[in-house]
Design a protein around this motif. Sequence first.
Motif, PDB file in Angstrom:
ATOM      1  N   LEU A  78      11.518   8.460  -1.544  1.00 51.09           N
ATOM      2  CA  LEU A  78      10.407   8.740  -0.639  1.00 51.09           C
ATOM      3  C   LEU A  78       9.454   7.552  -0.595  1.00 51.09           C
ATOM      4  O   LEU A  78       9.288   6.840  -1.584  1.00 51.09           O
ATOM      5  CB  LEU A  78       9.632   9.977  -1.112  1.00 51.09           C
ATOM      6  CG  LEU A  78      10.417  11.265  -1.341  1.00 51.09           C
ATOM      7  CD1 LEU A  78       9.456  12.376  -1.781  1.00 51.09           C
ATOM      8  CD2 LEU A  78      11.177  11.685  -0.102  1.00 51.09           C
ATOM      9  N   GLN A  79       8.816   7.379   0.548  1.00 45.84           N
ATOM     10  CA  GLN A  79       7.730   6.411   0.651  1.00 45.84           C
ATOM     11  C   GLN A  79       6.422   7.188   0.495  1.00 45.84           C
ATOM     12  O   GLN A  79       6.159   8.139   1.237  1.00 45.84           O
ATOM     13  CB  GLN A  79       7.767   5.685   2.002  1.00 45.84           C
ATOM     14  CG  GLN A  79       8.838   4.604   2.084  1.00 45.84           C
ATOM     15  CD  GLN A  79      10.250   5.173   2.106  1.00 45.84           C
ATOM     16  OE1 GLN A  79      10.575   5.968   2.976  1.00 45.84           O
ATOM     17  NE2 GLN A  79      11.084   4.778   1.158  1.00 45.84           N
ATOM     18  N   ILE A 113       1.442  11.257  -2.315  1.00 48.29           N
ATOM     19  CA  ILE A 113       1.890  12.117  -1.224  1.00 48.29           C
ATOM     20  C   ILE A 113       2.813  11.323  -0.318  1.00 48.29           C
ATOM     21  O   ILE A 113       2.604  10.130  -0.065  1.00 48.29           O
ATOM     22  CB  ILE A 113       0.687  12.689  -0.426  1.00 48.29           C
ATOM     23  CG1 ILE A 113       1.160  13.744   0.573  1.00 48.29           C
ATOM     24  CG2 ILE A 113      -0.111  11.587   0.263  1.00 48.29           C
ATOM     25  CD1 ILE A 113       0.012  14.557   1.182  1.00 48.29           C
ATOM     26  N   ASP A 114       3.863  11.972   0.146  1.00 48.03           N
ATOM     27  CA  ASP A 114       4.807  11.384   1.093  1.00 48.03           C
ATOM     28  C   ASP A 114       4.042  10.928   2.340  1.00 48.03           C
ATOM     29  O   ASP A 114       3.254  11.691   2.911  1.00 48.03           O
ATOM     30  CB  ASP A 114       5.858  12.449   1.454  1.00 48.03           C
ATOM     31  CG  ASP A 114       7.015  11.921   2.284  1.00 48.03           C
ATOM     32  OD1 ASP A 114       6.821  10.947   3.030  1.00 48.03           O
ATOM     33  OD2 ASP A 114       8.113  12.496   2.195  1.00 48.03           O
ATOM     34  N   LEU A 133       8.482   5.724 -10.263  1.00 46.74           N
ATOM     35  CA  LEU A 133       8.335   4.542  -9.436  1.00 46.74           C
ATOM     36  C   LEU A 133       9.283   3.472  -9.961  1.00 46.74           C
ATOM     37  O   LEU A 133       9.223   3.123 -11.146  1.00 46.74           O
ATOM     38  CB  LEU A 133       6.898   4.016  -9.467  1.00 46.74           C
ATOM     39  CG  LEU A 133       5.820   4.926  -8.882  1.00 46.74           C
ATOM     40  CD1 LEU A 133       4.463   4.229  -8.956  1.00 46.74           C
ATOM     41  CD2 LEU A 133       6.133   5.318  -7.442  1.00 46.74           C
ATOM     42  N   PRO A 134      10.171   2.946  -9.106  1.00 45.39           N
ATOM     43  CA  PRO A 134      11.097   1.909  -9.564  1.00 45.39           C
ATOM     44  C   PRO A 134      10.346   0.622  -9.913  1.00 45.39           C
ATOM     45  O   PRO A 134       9.194   0.421  -9.518  1.00 45.39           O
ATOM     46  CB  PRO A 134      12.020   1.708  -8.360  1.00 45.39           C
ATOM     47  CG  PRO A 134      11.192   2.106  -7.180  1.00 45.39           C
ATOM     48  CD  PRO A 134      10.316   3.225  -7.666  1.00 45.39           C
ATOM     49  N   GLN A 135      11.022  -0.216 -10.679  1.00 49.57           N
ATOM     50  CA  GLN A 135      10.489  -1.534 -11.055  1.00 49.57           C
ATOM     51  C   GLN A 135       9.142  -1.423 -11.765  1.00 49.57           C
ATOM     52  O   GLN A 135       8.240  -2.242 -11.587  1.00 49.57           O
ATOM     53  CB  GLN A 135      10.407  -2.455  -9.842  1.00 49.57           C
ATOM     54  CG  GLN A 135      11.780  -2.742  -9.228  1.00 49.57           C
ATOM     55  CD  GLN A 135      11.759  -3.806  -8.151  1.00 49.57           C
ATOM     56  OE1 GLN A 135      10.715  -4.129  -7.604  1.00 49.57           O
ATOM     57  NE2 GLN A 135      12.930  -4.358  -7.854  1.00 49.57           N
ATOM     58  N   THR A 189       0.813  -1.218   0.000  1.00 54.82           N
ATOM     59  CA  THR A 189       0.000   0.000   0.000  1.00 54.82           C
ATOM     60  C   THR A 189       0.845   1.265   0.000  1.00 54.82           C
ATOM     61  O   THR A 189       0.313   2.366  -0.162  1.00 54.82           O
ATOM     62  CB  THR A 189      -0.920   0.028   1.232  1.00 54.82           C
ATOM     63  OG1 THR A 189      -0.114  -0.094   2.424  1.00 54.82           O
ATOM     64  CG2 THR A 189      -1.926  -1.116   1.187  1.00 54.82           C
ATOM     65  N   VAL A 190       2.150   1.104   0.218  1.00 50.87           N
ATOM     66  CA  VAL A 190       3.088   2.225   0.197  1.00 50.87           C
ATOM     67  C   VAL A 190       4.136   1.925  -0.868  1.00 50.87           C
ATOM     68  O   VAL A 190       4.598   0.788  -0.993  1.00 50.87           O
ATOM     69  CB  VAL A 190       3.757   2.426   1.576  1.00 50.87           C
ATOM     70  CG1 VAL A 190       4.782   3.561   1.523  1.00 50.87           C
ATOM     71  CG2 VAL A 190       2.698   2.711   2.641  1.00 50.87           C
ATOM     72  N   TYR A 191       4.503   2.962  -1.610  1.00 51.85           N
ATOM     73  CA  TYR A 191       5.400   2.793  -2.752  1.00 51.85           C
ATOM     74  C   TYR A 191       6.670   3.606  -2.563  1.00 51.85           C
ATOM     75  O   TYR A 191       6.645   4.672  -1.935  1.00 51.85           O
ATOM     76  CB  TYR A 191       4.706   3.255  -4.043  1.00 51.85           C
ATOM     77  CG  TYR A 191       3.473   2.454  -4.396  1.00 51.85           C
ATOM     78  CD1 TYR A 191       3.509   1.475  -5.378  1.00 51.85           C
ATOM     79  CD2 TYR A 191       2.260   2.681  -3.734  1.00 51.85           C
ATOM     80  CE1 TYR A 191       2.381   0.733  -5.694  1.00 51.85           C
ATOM     81  CE2 TYR A 191       1.125   1.941  -4.044  1.00 51.85           C
ATOM     82  CZ  TYR A 191       1.196   0.969  -5.026  1.00 51.85           C
ATOM     83  OH  TYR A 191       0.081   0.231  -5.335  1.00 51.85           O
TER      84      TYR A 191
END
Length: 291
Positions: free
Chosen positions: A138-139, A161-162, A99-101, A44-46
């Motif tokens: 950042l998450q 949003i962070d 966003l990685p990956q 749920t967090v990226y």
Amino acid sequence: MPLYHTIAKGAKNSPNYSLYFKNNCGNVISPMHDIPLYANEDKTVYNMVVEVPRWTNAKMEISLKTPMNPIKQDIKKGKLRFVANCFPHKGYIWNYGALPQTWENPDHIEPSTGCKGDNDPIDVIEIGYRVANRGDVLQVKVLGSIALIDEGETDWKIIAIDVNDPLASKVNDISDVDQYFPGLLRATVEWFKIYKIPDGKPENQFAFNGDAKNGDFATSIIAETHKFWQTLMNQPNGGNSGIACQNITNSNSENVIGKGDAAKLMDDAPDGGDVEEVPDTVDTWHFIHLK
């Protein structure tokens, strides 16, 4: 202690300038391939890699063609690229990154837009109060998305949003953005519509009439681009994508390399470089009349 930090190679404001990434074990990593997409077990967090801090103009991006994918400045017509200021905006109006990956597959026609992917990791704009630093990881919480159609290609912009932002607990979906950040969604669409006009290009177009989609839609798009990235990593040398896929953590990948080899790729990156004078246009406001 941060999980990742950056090492600069080459002179700033030169084509040689590159920002490489290391993990907290001191190993050189790829910000595109080695940093996990998901920052928690519930997915749920990226993780977001910041390429361009808010209010800056240098068009920095994860270099897809350079092994280990450092952040480098885009070059246009032989010169370092800076994004124009379109009144009333100054540079980028949010922290901007990727966003990685993830990978927007250029061989896939996205049904919701009717356009193929743009061969990049998926872009993300972070709307919190803090001005991030280039190379920050950042998450973030995903709130929604808009779909830019850039020269016939789908170019998703994830709105996030962070999780450490003071408003993060109150902003949970795209419908909350207008309540807590009134005017920002409208300004975001306007920014993407006009930012290339000072360079002589037409205004950009959008799918869905520029309307933002909600968080569930956005997370489904992210999951799809993550699957495309997994496919990419199983192709030797990135297949026909032109993307450098060297990494140190994906053991089943065709492109995994040793930690020493990754370090050598960074060490061999050029130092110095021909420093370019920052153009006066970085401080110029352009007044755009839309038809």
